[in-house]
Design a protein around this motif. Structure first.
Motif, PDB file in Angstrom:
ATOM      1  N   VAL A   1      37.516 -56.732  21.452  1.00 48.68           N
ATOM      2  CA  VAL A   1      37.798 -55.319  21.679  1.00 48.68           C
ATOM      3  C   VAL A   1      37.191 -54.468  20.564  1.00 48.68           C
ATOM      4  CG1 VAL A   1      39.667 -53.626  21.708  1.00 48.68           C
ATOM      5  CG2 VAL A   1      39.851 -55.702  23.070  1.00 48.68           C
ATOM      6  N   ILE A   2      37.364 -54.918  19.319  1.00 45.84           N
ATOM      7  CA  ILE A   2      36.860 -54.118  18.198  1.00 45.84           C
ATOM      8  C   ILE A   2      35.325 -54.087  18.195  1.00 45.84           C
ATOM      9  CG2 ILE A   2      36.970 -56.019  16.515  1.00 45.84           C
ATOM     10  CD1 ILE A   2      37.931 -52.456  15.630  1.00 45.84           C
ATOM     11  N   GLU A   3      34.695 -55.205  18.592  1.00 50.21           N
ATOM     12  CA  GLU A   3      33.233 -55.221  18.664  1.00 50.21           C
ATOM     13  C   GLU A   3      32.738 -54.271  19.763  1.00 50.21           C
ATOM     14  OE1 GLU A   3      30.733 -57.649  16.904  1.00 50.21           O
ATOM     15  OE2 GLU A   3      32.354 -56.973  15.623  1.00 50.21           O
ATOM     16  N   ASN A   4      33.457 -54.251  20.883  1.00 53.84           N
ATOM     17  CA  ASN A   4      33.159 -53.297  21.944  1.00 53.84           C
ATOM     18  C   ASN A   4      33.140 -51.880  21.395  1.00 53.84           C
ATOM     19  OD1 ASN A   4      33.120 -53.755  25.131  1.00 53.84           O
ATOM     20  ND2 ASN A   4      34.100 -55.525  24.177  1.00 53.84           N
ATOM     21  N   MET A   5      34.175 -51.584  20.600  1.00 52.02           N
ATOM     22  CA  MET A   5      34.290 -50.234  20.057  1.00 52.02           C
ATOM     23  C   MET A   5      33.160 -49.925  19.091  1.00 52.02           C
ATOM     24  SD  MET A   5      36.939 -48.721  21.325  1.00 52.02           S
ATOM     25  CE  MET A   5      37.304 -47.418  20.167  1.00 52.02           C
ATOM     26  N   LYS A   6      32.898 -50.874  18.188  1.00 54.72           N
ATOM     27  CA  LYS A   6      31.909 -50.615  17.145  1.00 54.72           C
ATOM     28  C   LYS A   6      30.513 -50.441  17.723  1.00 54.72           C
ATOM     29  CE  LYS A   6      33.338 -53.987  14.263  1.00 54.72           C
ATOM     30  NZ  LYS A   6      33.435 -54.775  13.022  1.00 54.72           N
TER      31      LYS A   6
END
Lengths: 334, 307
Positions: free
Chosen positions: B119-124
């Protein structure tokens, strides 16, 4: 009857699992891993990059009399140009077009290299041999001595190429590891997952795919150069299409999209092949398998059957490969 | 809840309720945009202006060309003819990634979460201008480490707002449909968009999540300074969050106005229900209908009137 010499078989298995071919296959599979494992590019012509790299290096010396380091740069340059030729027209299209073009282009490279029209340049089917001189001069090992420890003993003439091969593999692995944990790798993986999503978020998917194609292709080219230095020859008919699928096999065996998996896959692949070949030979010569069923000349075919069966079993029981993540595989099924 | 105090309604108060109406401060202006697929005219928009800082809904019956129009605007498809201006800049022939660079971000009808990234990689991924996304700088971690940390902080802030922060390290593929919609919207905000285009943001979201998703959309103009355009079929949603409604049918803009004016608009009723849905036919018209074989299975045959 002397019984099966298990010591010899084991020795051979271990020696071949770290031999020149293992390093070359590992490198070529690292390139494929960049293409398919990270960027999602279907390259069915990796052997074309291997050939182009080898020929680029060889021709630099035989045609233009460059030094060995310039020759290696030429090999890399050839691989870059080959990647651009394949990528520029196809990477804007759906993924399958690259697959079609790569498989054809790899054959074109081989047929061009062995064609009579280019005989003055590539020496046709005989291949290139004269390029090896400058590399022999660089070889710090005595060609007639054995080097290594335990079962891992190699002749000085080959040991140089083996060391180069594994050192280059290690360097490319570190490179891939660093790239894939960086934001660059994040973009490339995002494109693998969904190109349109990446484009909507402002990423130039075409350009990243081209970069990944070039990077993986250059790594394949390095494999070709290591192979050429180790074998002291560049033969066009070595670069046949099935070789690409052995590289794929190595990659899938290790686990797609994991940094170390091509190395593990390659070592296991060569250990398995060597073990089966030597065991088969021993069983036949010891009379444990009657010649009416199989003779020693058929062992080479049988060993690939066994590898095929082993791969099928792997796909059944561990579809993600040795290193792959089952969790990630499961996400595809959702 | 406080009364609806969207600035949008006030800004657009003086705008006439007619197709192609000029707006006081348009962020998007479209002229003569046309796209055909073979013989089918999918989009044929004469003139459209989208007001900055408000929420505009794009509605219309199935096959009206809403999604194609979206694709044309966002560069995913090329119009045959036509001309578009975004934020004062001509954007004809721009590619999607260039438009995102200018601040126009879209989401998709079928959610495109990057399943094998966390999820965090998606955001970044959404953040713009990342040095580490260039090949050579990416090799030297110290060059991009600080920027990465800042991006991560911003991402976490958004995740907290969208109540996804507890999922930060999960694969996006493990999220539910509604959570994926939330993630896609939050990810689009990472681009810091001036215009955010949502293609059916509520489709496939369970009712419990719809309300929270709606609240997020409603707050985009005030909190993010973003203009919102969204395609939606659910009229309750349209009524709830839109300041302005644009109605498409058969590729054309047939009506514009606040949602209250749309319900009574004859062209809209005709588009949704068919032009002759209750007007009685005279004999000649009926003859023509039957001759042209326009009746389809399930249609109510026109009332027969004796001459």
């Amino acid at each position: 009857m002397t019984g099966i010499d298990w010591g010899f078989i084991l020795n051979q298995t271990l020696a071949r699992s770290l031999d020149l071919n293992a390093a070359v296959y590992a490198l070529a599979a690292v390139g494929l891993n960049v293409h398919f494992g990270y960027a999602g590019l279907l390259n069915f012509g990796q052997v074309g990059f291997v050939a182009v790299g080898a020929y680029g290096m060889g021709l630099a010396i035989t045609l233009w009399q460059t030094g060995p380091f310039v020759a290696v740069l030429m090999g890399i340059g050839f691989a870059v140009v080959f990647a651009l030729l394949l990528g520029i027209p196809t990477l804007r299209l759906r993924a399958d077009y690259l697959a079609i073009v790569t498989i054809a282009a790899a054959e074109i490279v081989r047929l061009l290299a062995r064609s009579t029209a280019l005989r003055d340049v590539t020496r046709g089917a005989e291949g290139l041999n004269e390029f090896i001189g400058p590399f022999r001069e660089l070889n710090p090992f005595n060609p007639s001595l054995l080097y290594g420890i335990g079962p891992f003993q190699y002749r000085g003439s080959q040991f140089f190429a083996i060391v180069i091969g594994w050192v280059v593999t290690l360097i490319t692995l570190l490179l891939v590891w660093q790239l894939m944990r960086s934001p660059w790798g994040r973009v490339v993986k995002a494109i693998r997952e969904d190109e349109d999503a990446a484009r909507a978020l402002g990423k130039n998917a075409y350009w990243y795919k081209l970069q990944a194609l070039i990077l993986g292709g250059v790594i394949g080219g390095l494999a070709g150069m290591v192979l050429a230095i180790g074998n002291a020859t560049i033969q066009p008919d070595f670069f046949v299409a099935p070789l690409t699928f052995f590289f794929w096999l190595v990659l899938i065996l290790g686990g797609v999209g994991r940094v170390w998996s091509p190395v593990v896959g390659s070592v296991i692949f060569w250990a398995l092949i060597t073990f089966m070949r030597n065991l088969g030979r021993a069983l036949v010569t010891e009379g444990l398998i009657p010649t009416s069923i199989m003779d020693t000349s058929q062992i080479d075919q049988i060993q690939f059957w066994i590898v095929g069966i082993a791969l099928a079993l792997l796909m059944v029981f561990r579809p993600q490969g040795i290193f792959g993540s089952r969790e990630e595989m499961a996400l595809d099924a959702r | 809840m406080p009364a609806e105090t969207t600035t949008g309604a006030d800004v657009l108060a003086a705008v006439p309720h007619e197709p192609g109406a000029p707006k006081p401060d348009p962020i998007v202006v479209v002229d003569g945009m046309r796209k055909t697929f073979g013989g089918l005219v999918a989009v044929d928009v004469d003139h459209l202006e989208i007001q900055r800082g408000v929420i505009t809904a794009l509605i219309g019956p199935n096959g009206a060309g809403k999604t194609t129009f979206f694709n044309l605007l966002t560069g995913f498809d090329r119009p045959d003819t036509g001309h578009a201006v975004f934020d004062g800049k001509e954007i004809d022939g721009y590619r999607p990634y260039q438009l995102a660079g200018l601040g126009m971000v879209r989401t998709f009808q079928l959610t495109k979460s990057l399943t094998k990234l966390s999820v965090i990689e998606n955001m970044k991924l959404g953040a713009k201008g990342q040095l580490g996304e260039r090949f050579l700088p990416s090799l030297v971690t110290p060059l991009w480490r600080r920027q990465e940390r800042e991006i991560e902080e911003r991402a976490m802030e958004l995740l907290r707002r969208f109540q996804l922060d507890h999922m930060r390290d999960e694969y996006a593929g493990t999220l539910s449909g509604g959570q994926r919609k939330l993630l896609e919207m939050a990810r689009a905000l990472m681009v810091e968009p001036k215009l955010i285009m949502l293609d059916e943001p509520m489709a496939g979201v369970n009712p419990a999540l719809t309300q929270s998703l709606l609240e997020h959309v409603k707050r985009l103009p005030t909190e993010e300074g973003a203009t919102v355009v969204f395609v939606e079929h659910d009229m309750d949603v349209v009524r709830d969050i839109s300041d302005w409604v644009v109605v498409m049918a058969e590729g054309q803009i047939i009506a514009e106005g606040p949602h209250s004016s749309i319900g009574q608009n004859q062209a809209v009723i005709d588009a949704y229900l068919g032009a002759h849905h209750d007007a009685p036919l005279d004999a000649d018209q009926e003859e023509e209908w039957l001759r042209e074989d326009r009746l389809e299975l399930g249609d109510v045959p026109p009332r027969r009137e004796e001459p």
